[in-house]
Design a protein around this motif. Structure first.
Motif, PDB file in Angstrom:
ATOM      1  N   VAL A 100      18.706 -62.989  -9.599  1.00  0.00           N
ATOM      2  CA  VAL A 100      19.845 -63.668 -10.211  1.00  0.00           C
ATOM      3  C   VAL A 100      20.323 -64.794  -9.305  1.00  0.00           C
ATOM      4  O   VAL A 100      20.523 -65.935  -9.738  1.00  0.00           O
ATOM      5  N   TYR A 101      20.477 -64.464  -8.034  1.00  0.00           N
ATOM      6  CA  TYR A 101      20.937 -65.461  -7.057  1.00  0.00           C
ATOM      7  C   TYR A 101      20.020 -66.687  -7.049  1.00  0.00           C
ATOM      8  O   TYR A 101      20.460 -67.827  -7.138  1.00  0.00           O
ATOM      9  N   GLU A 102      18.717 -66.404  -6.966  1.00  0.00           N
ATOM     10  CA  GLU A 102      17.751 -67.508  -6.858  1.00  0.00           C
ATOM     11  C   GLU A 102      17.659 -68.324  -8.143  1.00  0.00           C
ATOM     12  O   GLU A 102      17.484 -69.547  -8.105  1.00  0.00           O
ATOM     13  N   ASN A 103      17.784 -67.654  -9.307  1.00  0.00           N
ATOM     14  CA  ASN A 103      17.790 -68.388 -10.570  1.00  0.00           C
ATOM     15  C   ASN A 103      18.947 -69.379 -10.602  1.00  0.00           C
ATOM     16  O   ASN A 103      18.781 -70.537 -10.987  1.00  0.00           O
ATOM     17  N   ILE A 104      20.122 -68.895 -10.203  1.00  0.00           N
ATOM     18  CA  ILE A 104      21.309 -69.755 -10.258  1.00  0.00           C
ATOM     19  C   ILE A 104      21.198 -70.902  -9.257  1.00  0.00           C
ATOM     20  O   ILE A 104      21.679 -72.017  -9.495  1.00  0.00           O
ATOM     21  N   GLU A 105      20.518 -70.634  -8.149  1.00  0.00           N
ATOM     22  CA  GLU A 105      20.395 -71.646  -7.092  1.00  0.00           C
ATOM     23  C   GLU A 105      19.421 -72.779  -7.453  1.00  0.00           C
ATOM     24  O   GLU A 105      19.502 -73.894  -6.906  1.00  0.00           O
ATOM     25  N   THR A 106      18.514 -72.510  -8.409  1.00  0.00           N
ATOM     26  CA  THR A 106      17.418 -73.450  -8.702  1.00  0.00           C
ATOM     27  C   THR A 106      17.840 -74.910  -8.911  1.00  0.00           C
ATOM     28  O   THR A 106      17.265 -75.813  -8.291  1.00  0.00           O
ATOM     29  N   LYS A 114      22.238 -79.351   0.280  1.00  0.00           N
ATOM     30  CA  LYS A 114      21.894 -78.682   1.537  1.00  0.00           C
ATOM     31  C   LYS A 114      22.287 -77.197   1.506  1.00  0.00           C
ATOM     32  O   LYS A 114      23.179 -76.799   0.770  1.00  0.00           O
ATOM     33  N   SER A 115      21.583 -76.425   2.328  1.00  0.00           N
ATOM     34  CA  SER A 115      21.621 -74.970   2.268  1.00  0.00           C
ATOM     35  C   SER A 115      23.033 -74.383   2.291  1.00  0.00           C
ATOM     36  O   SER A 115      23.366 -73.512   1.487  1.00  0.00           O
ATOM     37  N   SER A 116      23.897 -74.872   3.190  1.00  0.00           N
ATOM     38  CA  SER A 116      25.235 -74.284   3.295  1.00  0.00           C
ATOM     39  C   SER A 116      26.056 -74.558   2.031  1.00  0.00           C
ATOM     40  O   SER A 116      26.812 -73.703   1.572  1.00  0.00           O
ATOM     41  N   ASP A 117      25.865 -75.759   1.460  1.00  0.00           N
ATOM     42  CA  ASP A 117      26.579 -76.080   0.216  1.00  0.00           C
ATOM     43  C   ASP A 117      26.041 -75.259  -0.951  1.00  0.00           C
ATOM     44  O   ASP A 117      26.786 -74.850  -1.832  1.00  0.00           O
ATOM     45  N   ARG A 118      24.725 -75.032  -0.939  1.00  0.00           N
ATOM     46  CA  ARG A 118      24.131 -74.201  -1.999  1.00  0.00           C
ATOM     47  C   ARG A 118      24.737 -72.816  -1.967  1.00  0.00           C
ATOM     48  O   ARG A 118      25.138 -72.268  -3.003  1.00  0.00           O
ATOM     49  N   LYS A 119      24.819 -72.241  -0.766  1.00  0.00           N
ATOM     50  CA  LYS A 119      25.374 -70.891  -0.639  1.00  0.00           C
ATOM     51  C   LYS A 119      26.789 -70.834  -1.167  1.00  0.00           C
ATOM     52  O   LYS A 119      27.168 -69.912  -1.889  1.00  0.00           O
ATOM     53  N   ALA A 120      27.594 -71.823  -0.797  1.00  0.00           N
ATOM     54  CA  ALA A 120      28.998 -71.847  -1.222  1.00  0.00           C
ATOM     55  C   ALA A 120      29.101 -71.968  -2.744  1.00  0.00           C
ATOM     56  O   ALA A 120      29.888 -71.264  -3.374  1.00  0.00           O
ATOM     57  N   LYS A 134      25.382 -58.297  -9.206  1.00  0.00           N
ATOM     58  CA  LYS A 134      24.049 -58.394  -9.820  1.00  0.00           C
ATOM     59  C   LYS A 134      23.134 -59.355  -9.068  1.00  0.00           C
ATOM     60  O   LYS A 134      21.998 -59.585  -9.481  1.00  0.00           O
ATOM     61  N   LYS A 135      23.608 -59.958  -7.984  1.00  0.00           N
ATOM     62  CA  LYS A 135      22.897 -61.115  -7.433  1.00  0.00           C
ATOM     63  C   LYS A 135      21.475 -60.821  -6.969  1.00  0.00           C
ATOM     64  O   LYS A 135      20.620 -61.690  -7.022  1.00  0.00           O
ATOM     65  N   ASP A 136      21.212 -59.569  -6.552  1.00  0.00           N
ATOM     66  CA  ASP A 136      19.869 -59.267  -6.061  1.00  0.00           C
ATOM     67  C   ASP A 136      18.971 -58.634  -7.119  1.00  0.00           C
ATOM     68  O   ASP A 136      17.827 -58.272  -6.835  1.00  0.00           O
ATOM     69  N   LEU A 137      19.478 -58.506  -8.348  1.00  0.00           N
ATOM     70  CA  LEU A 137      18.652 -57.947  -9.429  1.00  0.00           C
ATOM     71  C   LEU A 137      17.778 -59.043 -10.039  1.00  0.00           C
ATOM     72  O   LEU A 137      18.053 -60.235  -9.896  1.00  0.00           O
TER      73      LEU A 137
HETATM   74  P1  ADP Z   1      12.781 -69.544   0.348  1.00  0.00           P
HETATM   75  O1  ADP Z   1      12.103 -68.415   1.063  1.00  0.00           O
HETATM   76  O2  ADP Z   1      12.058 -69.998  -0.897  1.00  0.00           O
HETATM   77  O3  ADP Z   1      13.233 -70.660   1.249  1.00  0.00           O
HETATM   78  P2  ADP Z   1      15.097 -67.937   0.477  1.00  0.00           P
HETATM   79  O4  ADP Z   1      14.768 -66.556   0.056  1.00  0.00           O
HETATM   80  O5  ADP Z   1      15.151 -68.254   1.938  1.00  0.00           O
HETATM   81  O6  ADP Z   1      14.140 -68.947  -0.263  1.00  0.00           O
HETATM   82  O7  ADP Z   1      16.516 -68.301  -0.194  1.00  0.00           O
HETATM   83  C1  ADP Z   1      17.056 -69.602  -0.112  1.00  0.00           C
HETATM   84  C2  ADP Z   1      18.496 -69.495   0.361  1.00  0.00           C
HETATM   85  O8  ADP Z   1      19.239 -68.653  -0.518  1.00  0.00           O
HETATM   86  C3  ADP Z   1      18.583 -68.919   1.728  1.00  0.00           C
HETATM   87  O9  ADP Z   1      19.608 -69.615   2.418  1.00  0.00           O
HETATM   88  C4  ADP Z   1      18.959 -67.462   1.488  1.00  0.00           C
HETATM   89  O10 ADP Z   1      19.731 -66.970   2.524  1.00  0.00           O
HETATM   90  C5  ADP Z   1      19.785 -67.557   0.227  1.00  0.00           C
HETATM   91  N1  ADP Z   1      19.670 -66.335  -0.611  1.00  0.00           N
HETATM   92  C6  ADP Z   1      18.628 -65.962  -1.375  1.00  0.00           C
HETATM   93  N2  ADP Z   1      18.858 -64.820  -2.037  1.00  0.00           N
HETATM   94  C7  ADP Z   1      20.114 -64.459  -1.681  1.00  0.00           C
HETATM   95  C8  ADP Z   1      20.955 -63.352  -2.021  1.00  0.00           C
HETATM   96  N3  ADP Z   1      20.555 -62.408  -2.880  1.00  0.00           N
HETATM   97  N4  ADP Z   1      22.192 -63.300  -1.476  1.00  0.00           N
HETATM   98  C9  ADP Z   1      22.605 -64.267  -0.630  1.00  0.00           C
HETATM   99  N5  ADP Z   1      21.864 -65.323  -0.258  1.00  0.00           N
HETATM  100  C10 ADP Z   1      20.631 -65.431  -0.773  1.00  0.00           C
END
Ligand code: ADP
Ligand code: ADP
Length: 221
Positions: A100-106, A114-120, A134-137
């Protein structure tokens, strides 16, 4: 925000043309919440796809934020789409191999955020949509309603000015559908322009205007 002038979409069939859209003239102002309605095959999805720059019209002019979409190069069109438009599909179109987390991040990855902004940003959306847990499902571990929430979260994470949604509640039960419509209403109140394709009169009541299509033409706007 959107101006369509004399838009036609047709396919060649033998020596004749089959029109999917004919002479579409339409204006959409920023902040509107529009429902496109009409019978199956009337051209609703095609119109939405043209507005979303996923399909090109056969002729006519399309201005998006004053840019002539019909004239600009594909690369610039893709950039416009990425920067300003979030697309929500009826069948979610999530990537099953990503969480879920990675889908939303795409979309943020596509935009080189940049990574820190993506996380936020992802954290903010997870929180707002109440899906932190649900973020890790993976998508297949979620109900349809939850998958569509993720689909919408992905569509809005990059703060698009425009959300386009093709039958967003088509695969959901009525309670899940209402939640999605309430979410759209909230996003609209916060300033996002929304255009949805829907068969549901009830869904249309959440919007501020209905555009009716029949046989590829606007019969009411
Ligand atoms: P890649 O291996 O393709 O670079 P990552 O798995 O490192 O992708 O994820 C990219 C970013 O998203 C990283 O900064 C990682 O910490 C963050 N991230 C990925 N999944 C989660 C999650 N479930 N919860 C919090 N942060 C996540
Ligand atoms: P709606 O969303 O209102 O159901 P669509 O925009 O999906 O309508 O489709 C409108 C019409 O366009 C349909 O009759 C469909 O068969 C036709 N159509 C869509 N794509 C093509 C294509 N690639 N070639 C020929 N006809 C097409």
């Amino acid at each position: 925000m959107i101006t369509l002038k004399d838009i036609d979409k047709y396919y060649a069939s033998g020596f004749s043309r089959t029109y999917v859209l004919r002479n579409i003239n339409l204006e959409v102002q920023e902040g509107e919440f529009i429902s496109i309605m009409g019978p199956s095959g009337s051209g609703k999805s095609t119109l939405l796809n043209i507005i979303g720059m996923l399909e090109e019209p056969s002729s006519g002019e399309y201005y998006f934020l004053d840019k002539p979409v019909h004239k600009i190069k594909e690369k610039e069109r893709t950039q416009l789409h990425k920067s300003f438009i979030g697309f929500v599909f009826q069948s979610y179109h999530l990537i099953d191999e990503l969480t879920v987390y990675e889908n939303i991040e795409t979309p943020l990855l596509y935009q080189d955020v940049k990574s820190s902004d993506r996380k936020a940003k992802v954290a903010d959306i997870l929180d707002k949509f109440n899906i932190v847990g649900k973020k890790d499902l993976f998508p297949t571990q979620l109900s349809g309603g939850q998958q569509q929430l993720v689909g919408i979260a992905r569509a809005v994470v990059a703060s698009p000015k425009l959300i386009l949604a093709d039958e967003p509640t088509g695969n959901l039960n009525s309670r899940q559908g209402e939640e999605i419509m309430e979410l759209f209403q909230r996003l609209n109140q916060e300033g996002t322009t929304i255009i949805q394709v829907t068969h549901s009169e009830k869904n249309a009541t959440y919007g501020s205007r209905v555009i009716d299509l029949l046989d590829g033409s606007v019969v009411k706007a």
